[in-house]
Design a protein around this motif. Structure first.
Motif, PDB file in Angstrom:
ATOM      1  N   LEU A  13       0.826  -1.205   0.000  1.00 21.79           N
ATOM      2  CA  LEU A  13       0.000   0.000   0.000  1.00 21.79           C
ATOM      3  C   LEU A  13       0.860   1.255   0.000  1.00 21.79           C
ATOM      4  O   LEU A  13       0.496   2.264  -0.618  1.00 21.79           O
ATOM      5  CB  LEU A  13      -0.929   0.006   1.213  1.00 21.79           C
ATOM      6  N   TYR A  14       2.008   1.210   0.705  1.00 20.83           N
ATOM      7  CA  TYR A  14       2.910   2.373   0.673  1.00 20.83           C
ATOM      8  C   TYR A  14       3.268   2.716  -0.776  1.00 20.83           C
ATOM      9  O   TYR A  14       3.425   3.893  -1.122  1.00 20.83           O
ATOM     10  CB  TYR A  14       4.224   2.094   1.398  1.00 20.83           C
ATOM     11  N   ALA A  15       3.443   1.680  -1.584  1.00 17.98           N
ATOM     12  CA  ALA A  15       3.870   1.871  -2.973  1.00 17.98           C
ATOM     13  C   ALA A  15       2.711   2.181  -3.906  1.00 17.98           C
ATOM     14  O   ALA A  15       2.924   2.433  -5.099  1.00 17.98           O
ATOM     15  CB  ALA A  15       4.606   0.622  -3.461  1.00 17.98           C
ATOM     16  N   GLY A  16       1.487   2.154  -3.391  1.00 16.07           N
ATOM     17  CA  GLY A  16       0.319   2.412  -4.227  1.00 16.07           C
ATOM     18  C   GLY A  16      -0.039   1.265  -5.140  1.00 16.07           C
ATOM     19  O   GLY A  16      -0.814   1.443  -6.091  1.00 16.07           O
ATOM     20  N   ALA A  17       0.516   0.081  -4.871  1.00 22.21           N
ATOM     21  CA  ALA A  17       0.253  -1.086  -5.712  1.00 22.21           C
ATOM     22  C   ALA A  17      -0.984  -1.833  -5.215  1.00 22.21           C
ATOM     23  O   ALA A  17      -1.558  -1.507  -4.172  1.00 22.21           O
ATOM     24  CB  ALA A  17       1.468  -2.006  -5.726  1.00 22.21           C
ATOM     25  N   THR A  18      -1.376  -2.847  -5.961  1.00 22.78           N
ATOM     26  CA  THR A  18      -2.564  -3.636  -5.634  1.00 22.78           C
ATOM     27  C   THR A  18      -2.149  -5.004  -5.112  1.00 22.78           C
ATOM     28  O   THR A  18      -1.512  -5.777  -5.828  1.00 22.78           O
ATOM     29  CB  THR A  18      -3.451  -3.829  -6.881  1.00 22.78           C
ATOM     30  N   PRO A  19      -2.479  -5.341  -3.860  1.00 24.96           N
ATOM     31  CA  PRO A  19      -2.170  -6.687  -3.369  1.00 24.96           C
ATOM     32  C   PRO A  19      -3.178  -7.693  -3.903  1.00 24.96           C
ATOM     33  O   PRO A  19      -4.377  -7.409  -3.988  1.00 24.96           O
ATOM     34  CB  PRO A  19      -2.296  -6.539  -1.853  1.00 24.96           C
ATOM     35  N   VAL A  20      -2.692  -8.850  -4.271  1.00 27.04           N
ATOM     36  CA  VAL A  20      -3.541  -9.975  -4.670  1.00 27.04           C
ATOM     37  C   VAL A  20      -3.192 -11.131  -3.739  1.00 27.04           C
ATOM     38  O   VAL A  20      -2.033 -11.562  -3.688  1.00 27.04           O
ATOM     39  CB  VAL A  20      -3.311 -10.365  -6.138  1.00 27.04           C
ATOM     40  N   PHE A  21      -4.175 -11.622  -2.997  1.00 22.27           N
ATOM     41  CA  PHE A  21      -3.920 -12.600  -1.953  1.00 22.27           C
ATOM     42  C   PHE A  21      -4.263 -14.007  -2.424  1.00 22.27           C
ATOM     43  O   PHE A  21      -5.368 -14.266  -2.922  1.00 22.27           O
ATOM     44  CB  PHE A  21      -4.719 -12.257  -0.703  1.00 22.27           C
ATOM     45  N   LEU A  22      -3.304 -14.912  -2.236  1.00 21.36           N
ATOM     46  CA  LEU A  22      -3.480 -16.309  -2.619  1.00 21.36           C
ATOM     47  C   LEU A  22      -3.596 -17.179  -1.379  1.00 21.36           C
ATOM     48  O   LEU A  22      -2.998 -16.894  -0.330  1.00 21.36           O
ATOM     49  CB  LEU A  22      -2.308 -16.791  -3.475  1.00 21.36           C
ATOM     50  N   ASP A  23      -4.360 -18.259  -1.528  1.00 18.76           N
ATOM     51  CA  ASP A  23      -4.562 -19.188  -0.423  1.00 18.76           C
ATOM     52  C   ASP A  23      -3.276 -19.954  -0.129  1.00 18.76           C
ATOM     53  O   ASP A  23      -2.293 -19.887  -0.889  1.00 18.76           O
ATOM     54  CB  ASP A  23      -5.702 -20.150  -0.740  1.00 18.76           C
ATOM     55  N   VAL A  24      -3.286 -20.699   0.974  1.00 23.74           N
ATOM     56  CA  VAL A  24      -2.087 -21.370   1.463  1.00 23.74           C
ATOM     57  C   VAL A  24      -2.292 -22.879   1.503  1.00 23.74           C
ATOM     58  O   VAL A  24      -3.410 -23.383   1.421  1.00 23.74           O
ATOM     59  CB  VAL A  24      -1.708 -20.861   2.865  1.00 23.74           C
ATOM     60  N   ASP A  25      -1.180 -23.580   1.661  1.00 20.46           N
ATOM     61  CA  ASP A  25      -1.212 -25.025   1.871  1.00 20.46           C
ATOM     62  C   ASP A  25      -1.810 -25.296   3.250  1.00 20.46           C
ATOM     63  O   ASP A  25      -1.430 -24.654   4.227  1.00 20.46           O
ATOM     64  CB  ASP A  25       0.209 -25.586   1.792  1.00 20.46           C
ATOM     65  N   PRO A  26      -2.748 -26.226   3.372  1.00 14.95           N
ATOM     66  CA  PRO A  26      -3.402 -26.445   4.660  1.00 14.95           C
ATOM     67  C   PRO A  26      -2.510 -27.055   5.725  1.00 14.95           C
ATOM     68  O   PRO A  26      -2.838 -27.004   6.909  1.00 14.95           O
ATOM     69  CB  PRO A  26      -4.560 -27.395   4.309  1.00 14.95           C
TER      70      PRO A  26
END
Length: 375
Positions: free
Chosen positions: A92-105
């Motif tokens: 967010l500091y960089a003004g970019a867009t985070p895209v969140f991926l799921d994790v290994d259970p």
């Protein structure tokens, strides 16, 4: 009432005070100095990553890594949804867009099958991420060889957030080895600490030299203060670096004790139905920064919150697993990919006290509380 048993308290090794006294005796208290240089050199030797800049925090290191990666507003930065806020806030500091991926259970690391599938689809539509951040959560280590292959195929910058995995290895290589940038943290609750601090490591000498420049307010060479760009006040102090040098001397012992604590928990609680501990992948030596347990209430007949409260009643600190970033209000509406493994881990998971100063009797206090719940 027993003394407070903390989740992960600092644990000094004995030489830190003498090193700090050396700093005071030399009057080299300023933000840089010989202890900073020594700390950087020893970190490079530990990680086998050639160049290191010692900084004020792991979050500062990630911010610099993103800037050095050329991130600009509108770029996508992909990473695991299960992490600490400091591992994503710099996006967010960089003004970019985070895209969140799921994790290994099992180990809560970014799901590499999901990542590969999403990269393939993004490539097909011409919308690849500029950066992918992997997080070595709770001292487990991502498959670096596979990440390197994906980077080669899809052309992103790989940032390894190794804040929780100092002293951890996979396939004989320290966590983060092979990434374009490696983030380290020495916060007060980490396996070793500089009180507060972090580092940025890379095999790119020019990038680390640039990081040092940016972390000291981007001051150009001149007798006055000259600035052709802006920077930050992110450099680690010589005093804190002295603590870090002393802590590195006992890192192997700290890892060994945390792994021993994990084994005590696992062996003592193995017979309780519905309790699961994270396994180690083949070739991995996790540092077991925190021992985590998942409690299936349908089987165990008690849940993680009941366990946390029961421990707190005995003056024992525990904590839920990291709440997934896509569930955090600050990231409402951020893109997310994959299933609900991270959500389920948060709903069922608990971090148990794991500090390396704990004795077997301390661990037994925790075990006894959980066994009473299961009775």
């Amino acid at each position: 009432m027993f003394d407070r048993l903390f989740l992960s308290a600092p644990h000094m090794g004995g030489t830190e005070l003498g090193l700090v006294q050396d700093v005071f005796a030399s009057n080299w208290i300023a933000p840089t100095g010989p202890m900073v240089t020594a700390f950087e050199q020893e970190l490079a030797a530990l990680t086998d990553v050639t160049h290191v800049a010692a900084l004020s925090s792991g979050t500062a290191a990630l911010h610099l890594a993103l800037r050095l990666s050329g991130i600009v507003p509108g770029d996508e930065v992909w990473g695991a949804t299960m992490t600490f806020i400091g591992g994503v806030a710099p996006i967010l500091y960089a003004g970019a867009t985070p895209v969140f991926l799921d994790v290994d259970p099992d180990d809560f690391l970014i799901d590499l099958d999901l990542l590969e599938a999403e990269l393939r689809q993004a490539h097909a539509r011409g919308a690849k991420p500029k950066v992918v951040i992997t997080t070595d959560l709770y001292g487990h280590v991502v498959d670096g060889a596979r990440m390197a292959r994906l980077r080669e195929e899809y052309g992103f910058v790989w940032i390894s957030d190794t804040a929780e995995a100092v002293g951890a290895y996979r396939d004989g290589r320290h966590a983060g080895k092979g990434a374009d940038f490696v983030i380290l943290s020495f916060n007060g609750n980490k396996i070793i600490t500089t009180s507060g601090g972090g580092a940025l490591a890379s095999d790119d000498a020019e990038a680390i030299e640039r990081a040092r420049f940016l972390s000291t307010q981007a001051r150009d060479p001149a007798p006055h203060y000259e600035h052709t760009t802006y920077g930050y006040n992110y450099r680690l102090s010589n005093v804190c670096a002295a603590i870090g040098v002393g802590q590195l001397h006992v890192l192997a012992e700290r890892v060994q004790q945390r792994r021993r604590i994990h084994t005590w928990y696992r062996e003592a609680l193995a017979a309780i139905p519905g309790l699961d501990f994270s396994p180690e992948a083949t070739g991995m030596q996790a540092n077991r920064w925190l021992t985590t347990v998942r409690i299936d209430p349908a089987v165990a007949k008690f849940d993680n919150e009941q366990t946390r409260l029961a421990l707190e009643a005995e003056n024992i600190e525990s904590r839920p697993l990291w709440k997934p970033m896509h569930l955090q209000p600050v990231f409402a509406g951020a893109p997310r990919r994959g299933g609900k493994a991270a959500e389920l881990a948060f709903e069922q998971g608990l971090c148990l006290p794991s500090g390396s100063a704990m004795t077997q009797d301390d661990v037994q206090r925790v075990i006894d509380v959980i066994r009473r719940l299961a009775a």
